[in-house]
Design an enzyme around this catalytic site. Sequence first.
Site, PDB file in Angstrom:
ATOM      1  N   GLU A  28       1.648  13.515   9.482  1.00  0.00           N
ATOM      2  CA  GLU A  28       0.731  12.891   8.515  1.00  0.00           C
ATOM      3  C   GLU A  28      -0.722  13.035   8.981  1.00  0.00           C
ATOM      4  OE1 GLU A  28       1.503   8.731   7.732  1.00  0.00           O
ATOM      5  OE2 GLU A  28      -0.035   8.652   6.166  1.00  0.00           O
ATOM      6  N   GLY A  62      -2.704   6.376   7.740  1.00  0.00           N
ATOM      7  CA  GLY A  62      -1.981   7.169   8.750  1.00  0.00           C
ATOM      8  C   GLY A  62      -2.394   6.844  10.176  1.00  0.00           C
ATOM      9  N   PHE A  82       0.827  -1.223   0.000  1.00  0.00           N
ATOM     10  CA  PHE A  82       0.000   0.000   0.000  1.00  0.00           C
ATOM     11  C   PHE A  82       0.851   1.260   0.000  1.00  0.00           C
ATOM     12  CE2 PHE A  82      -3.050  -3.083   1.598  1.00  0.00           C
ATOM     13  CZ  PHE A  82      -4.154  -2.783   0.821  1.00  0.00           C
ATOM     14  N   THR A  84      -5.693   4.190  11.960  1.00  0.00           N
ATOM     15  CA  THR A  84      -7.159   4.077  11.872  1.00  0.00           C
ATOM     16  C   THR A  84      -7.857   4.803  13.032  1.00  0.00           C
ATOM     17  OG1 THR A  84      -7.202   2.064  13.199  1.00  0.00           O
ATOM     18  CG2 THR A  84      -6.939   1.772  10.808  1.00  0.00           C
TER      19      THR A  84
HETATM   20  C1  LIG Z   1      -4.597   4.304  -0.480  1.00  0.00           C
HETATM   21  C2  LIG Z   1      -3.661   3.962   0.618  1.00  0.00           C
HETATM   22  C3  LIG Z   1      -2.415   4.580   0.668  1.00  0.00           C
HETATM   23  C4  LIG Z   1      -1.492   4.232   1.651  1.00  0.00           C
HETATM   24  N1  LIG Z   1      -0.236   4.779   1.623  1.00  0.00           N
HETATM   25  C5  LIG Z   1       0.725   4.292   2.474  1.00  0.00           C
HETATM   26  C6  LIG Z   1       2.085   4.710   2.345  1.00  0.00           C
HETATM   27  O1  LIG Z   1       2.437   5.525   1.499  1.00  0.00           O
HETATM   28  N2  LIG Z   1       2.999   4.153   3.182  1.00  0.00           N
HETATM   29  C7  LIG Z   1       2.662   3.244   4.137  1.00  0.00           C
HETATM   30  O2  LIG Z   1       3.539   2.796   4.875  1.00  0.00           O
HETATM   31  N3  LIG Z   1       1.364   2.852   4.302  1.00  0.00           N
HETATM   32  C8  LIG Z   1       0.405   3.339   3.478  1.00  0.00           C
HETATM   33  N4  LIG Z   1      -0.905   2.922   3.593  1.00  0.00           N
HETATM   34  C9  LIG Z   1      -1.254   1.992   4.653  1.00  0.00           C
HETATM   35  C10 LIG Z   1      -1.990   2.684   5.805  1.00  0.00           C
HETATM   36  O3  LIG Z   1      -1.114   3.472   6.541  1.00  0.00           O
HETATM   37  C11 LIG Z   1      -2.662   1.579   6.616  1.00  0.00           C
HETATM   38  O4  LIG Z   1      -3.803   1.204   5.866  1.00  0.00           O
HETATM   39  C12 LIG Z   1      -3.056   2.013   8.002  1.00  0.00           C
HETATM   40  O5  LIG Z   1      -1.923   2.185   8.817  1.00  0.00           O
HETATM   41  C13 LIG Z   1      -3.973   0.989   8.695  1.00  0.00           C
HETATM   42  O6  LIG Z   1      -3.428  -0.272   8.633  1.00  0.00           O
HETATM   43  P1  LIG Z   1      -4.220  -1.484   7.942  1.00  0.00           P
HETATM   44  O7  LIG Z   1      -4.987  -0.944   6.817  1.00  0.00           O
HETATM   45  O8  LIG Z   1      -3.225  -2.547   7.640  1.00  0.00           O
HETATM   46  O9  LIG Z   1      -5.253  -1.979   9.008  1.00  0.00           O
HETATM   47  P2  LIG Z   1      -5.066  -3.200  10.006  1.00  0.00           P
HETATM   48  O10 LIG Z   1      -3.895  -2.947  10.877  1.00  0.00           O
HETATM   49  O11 LIG Z   1      -5.086  -4.460   9.235  1.00  0.00           O
HETATM   50  O12 LIG Z   1      -6.392  -3.083  10.853  1.00  0.00           O
HETATM   51  C14 LIG Z   1      -7.635  -3.664  10.442  1.00  0.00           C
HETATM   52  C15 LIG Z   1      -8.722  -3.234  11.405  1.00  0.00           C
HETATM   53  O13 LIG Z   1      -8.382  -3.673  12.740  1.00  0.00           O
HETATM   54  C16 LIG Z   1      -8.355  -2.558  13.611  1.00  0.00           C
HETATM   55  N5  LIG Z   1      -7.260  -2.717  14.591  1.00  0.00           N
HETATM   56  C17 LIG Z   1      -5.996  -3.080  14.329  1.00  0.00           C
HETATM   57  N6  LIG Z   1      -5.267  -3.074  15.478  1.00  0.00           N
HETATM   58  C18 LIG Z   1      -6.096  -2.682  16.459  1.00  0.00           C
HETATM   59  C19 LIG Z   1      -5.949  -2.468  17.866  1.00  0.00           C
HETATM   60  N7  LIG Z   1      -4.771  -2.635  18.475  1.00  0.00           N
HETATM   61  N8  LIG Z   1      -7.030  -2.070  18.567  1.00  0.00           N
HETATM   62  C20 LIG Z   1      -8.221  -1.875  17.956  1.00  0.00           C
HETATM   63  N9  LIG Z   1      -8.439  -2.068  16.627  1.00  0.00           N
HETATM   64  C21 LIG Z   1      -7.382  -2.451  15.897  1.00  0.00           C
HETATM   65  C22 LIG Z   1      -8.105  -1.359  12.738  1.00  0.00           C
HETATM   66  O14 LIG Z   1      -8.585  -0.169  13.343  1.00  0.00           O
HETATM   67  C23 LIG Z   1      -8.893  -1.718  11.496  1.00  0.00           C
HETATM   68  O15 LIG Z   1     -10.242  -1.413  11.683  1.00  0.00           O
HETATM   69  C24 LIG Z   1      -1.849   3.271   2.639  1.00  0.00           C
HETATM   70  C25 LIG Z   1      -3.120   2.675   2.604  1.00  0.00           C
HETATM   71  C26 LIG Z   1      -3.997   2.984   1.592  1.00  0.00           C
HETATM   72  C27 LIG Z   1      -5.315   2.265   1.554  1.00  0.00           C
END
Ligand SMILES: Cc1cc2nc3c(=O)[nH]c(=O)nc-3n(C[C@H](O)[C@H](O)[C@H](O)COP(=O)(O)OP(=O)(O)OC[C@H]3O[C@@H](n4cnc5c(N)ncnc54)[C@H](O)[C@@H]3O)c2cc1C
Length: 381
Positions: free
Chosen positions: A243, A364, A158, A366
Amino acid sequence: MSFQEYFGEPHRLIRNKVRQFIESEINPFVNEWEAKGEFPRELYRKAGEAGVLGIGYPKAYGGSGGDIFVKIASNEELMRCGSAGIVAGLGSLDISIPPILSVGTEEQKARFVTPVLKGSKIAALGVTEPSGGSDVANLSTRAILRDDHYVVSGSKMFITSGLRANQLTCAVRTGVEGYSGISFLVIDSDTPGYSVSEKLEKMGWWASDTAQIFFDECKVPADNLLGKEGQGFYLIMDNFQNERLQLSIMANMTSQLALEESLKYVKEKIAPGRSLSSFQVTRHKLADMATLVEASREFVYRVAAKIDAGSKQVKEISMAKNFSCMVSDQVTYDASQIHGRFGYLREYLIERLCRDNRILSIGGGTTEIMKEVISKYIVGK
Ligand SMILES: Cc1cc2nc3c(=O)[nH]c(=O)nc-3n(C[C@H](O)[C@H](O)[C@H](O)COP(=O)(O)OP(=O)(O)OC[C@H]3O[C@@H](n4cnc5c(N)ncnc54)[C@H](O)[C@@H]3O)c2cc1C
């Protein structure tokens, strides 16, 4: 503190500069680039030459300096192009350059910052991995020091601008498991063993390229280590603050544009026999939307002003991100509802705003992770 106190003459000049840039270089092509799913690489060079990429960055490395509000003014104006994907793609430097500026050596800053602000190189940030983005402390991309270089193996997922980036500010594991074993390396995309996936197809941010990056025993010079080994987790957390502030600005501008589109629409559209703007239910909805937009904007400005004055605002930034995203969720939904069937058509901006908005409460950090941060401050660990 009023709006005038946050923004003065330097910010007005920045707004003019960015507005001129988007009017000539972006607006005429936005729909084409959105449909194509990318903007030309040339746009980075043009933005660099126009001084847009350097706004808010130190003059020593090619930026134009200024306080926190010059960057806010610039991002607000950029968002007026109506494509958050272009803003995110062009702005991938904003998440990848700060760690270099924070702990990089002068040599590293000259090598990794100046060309990016000029627009001759593209920078991306690699933190998230295929296993997820929230659990940063357990990332697994491995970097093993051998003589004068690190051997890097693993993958990042991502990554905004991942397809075209020349350099990746990349979080790697150089030490023990957990947060204390993480470091930052700047990895050149020409390094043998560095490869990139196809572009990932997304719900929104169509004009930004997003990709997975693979490292197969990439030899990265030890000179590309930022700061010290083990410092990476703190740099990631620090970087998140900036961010999250910028994502809050994006959310507020998404709401602002959705509100403006709705105000235009209700004045133009005639429901059978009456103007849409004459329905009390519509007028009240617009009043609620405007109230939320204004409250969110003022809160984010307030937090930014405190940061600019040197105060740590970790809890408040998390609150600002959650609040501004809650507002943009509500306001884009209401704006789409006001537009009725037309809000479902590609030709109406509100359709794109609704799609682009969805990522803001995920990227950045959730909403749930923001609440974890806030609750640690108010309830304790
Ligand atoms: C279009 C796009 C651009 C992006 N650009 C970048 C980039 O340039 N560089 C980069 O490094 N990343 C990038 N990302 C990644 C982005 O930073 C992550 O999507 C974000 O950090 C959330 O992680 P995840 O999506 O893996 O969710 P996950 O960690 O898989 O979480 C899934 C769900 O579980 C919940 N959850 C997870 N852990 C906990 C907890 N401890 N307590 C409660 N709830 C929890 C979350 O809130 C969420 O609802 C990008 C993502 C997208 C979609």
